[in-house]
Design an enzyme around this catalytic site. Structure first.
Site, PDB file in Angstrom:
ATOM      1  N   HIS A 162       0.886  -1.154   0.000  1.00 18.54           N
ATOM      2  CA  HIS A 162       0.000   0.000   0.000  1.00 18.54           C
ATOM      3  C   HIS A 162       0.929   1.210   0.000  1.00 18.54           C
ATOM      4  O   HIS A 162       1.896   1.240   0.760  1.00 18.54           O
ATOM      5  CB  HIS A 162      -0.888   0.021   1.248  1.00 18.54           C
ATOM      6  CG  HIS A 162      -1.835  -1.119   1.324  1.00 18.54           C
ATOM      7  ND1 HIS A 162      -2.108  -1.788   2.491  1.00 18.54           N
ATOM      8  CD2 HIS A 162      -2.578  -1.725   0.366  1.00 18.54           C
ATOM      9  CE1 HIS A 162      -2.982  -2.748   2.251  1.00 18.54           C
ATOM     10  NE2 HIS A 162      -3.279  -2.728   0.968  1.00 18.54           N
ATOM     11  N   GLU A 196      -2.996  -3.070  -5.217  1.00 23.89           N
ATOM     12  CA  GLU A 196      -4.417  -3.152  -5.549  1.00 23.89           C
ATOM     13  C   GLU A 196      -5.074  -1.785  -5.385  1.00 23.89           C
ATOM     14  O   GLU A 196      -5.883  -1.579  -4.506  1.00 23.89           O
ATOM     15  CB  GLU A 196      -5.140  -4.245  -4.740  1.00 23.89           C
ATOM     16  CG  GLU A 196      -4.479  -4.718  -3.468  1.00 23.89           C
ATOM     17  CD  GLU A 196      -4.720  -3.834  -2.246  1.00 23.89           C
ATOM     18  OE1 GLU A 196      -5.572  -2.957  -2.275  1.00 23.89           O
ATOM     19  OE2 GLU A 196      -4.018  -4.034  -1.255  1.00 23.89           O
TER      20      GLU A 196
END
Length: 195
Positions: free
Chosen positions: A120, A158
């Site tokens: 992230h 993602e």
């Protein structure tokens, strides 16, 4: 939504309980990475960055300071995720979470190999966005993660499908889009860089 079936073909042969937590990447190229220390100003920095509208819009974690302290301590006490501050020069410019994909919610939408790692990524200061930092950092981070865990063959991201800025940076940083996946808080574009 496009399936990610060619990633699903892997059969799990390793015992996930034997897999260590995510490693701290030893960066080169003028970058430095260190683990977040919630007992220092790091907590205030991460908390402030997560309140920034350009981060909060996609991270959905504009939490109170106390909740961020709990979150950082939780990450540091487990083997799922490692909170990291990345500096270029003196000051941190990027917040990373390095995580084991097989221990993450993303494993519900594709069959993560036990040593797969995920990232992230947040550029905390709006003034530092669109400077090429992420696209320059990602090859260094992935090389360092592959060096740190020789059994890791994939690093994934993602991002929210609406976050075109992140997707462009991740693509320029060497990650290939694989397909859209539905996660609890977003429709994400699964992006992978292989060893």
């Amino acid at each position: 939504m496009r399936p990610v079936s060619h990633l699903d073909a892997y059969r799990r042969t390793d015992d996930l309980s034997a897999v260590p937590g995510p490693p701290l990447p030893a960066l080169a190229g003028g970058w430095r990475a260190r683990v977040v220390d919630p007992d220092t100003r790091d907590l205030d920095l991460v908390h402030r960055w997560m309140q920034a509208p350009h981060v909060a819009a996609f991270w959905h974690q504009a939490w109170p300071r106390g909740q961020w302290e709990e979150e950082l301590r939780r990450q540091l006490s487990g083997r799922h995720s490692l909170p990291v501050l990345v500096s270029r020069g003196e000051d941190p410019v990027i917040y990373l979470e390095v995580y084991r994909a097989a221990r993450d919610v993303v494993a519900q939408v594709y069959q993560a190999r036990p040593h797969d790692l995920g990232l992230h990524v947040a550029v905390g200061e709006l003034s530092m966005t669109d400077q090429g930092l992420v696209r320059e950092l990602l090859p260094e981070v992935t090389a360092a993660l592959f060096d740190a865990d020789p059994r890791c063959t994939r690093v994934l991201l993602e991002p929210d499908v609406r976050n075109r800025r992140a997707i462009a940076s991740f693509t320029a940083g060497g990650f290939a889009p694989v397909g859209e996946v539905l996660l609890p808080d977003k429709v994400a574009l699964l992006m992978v860089r292989t060893r």
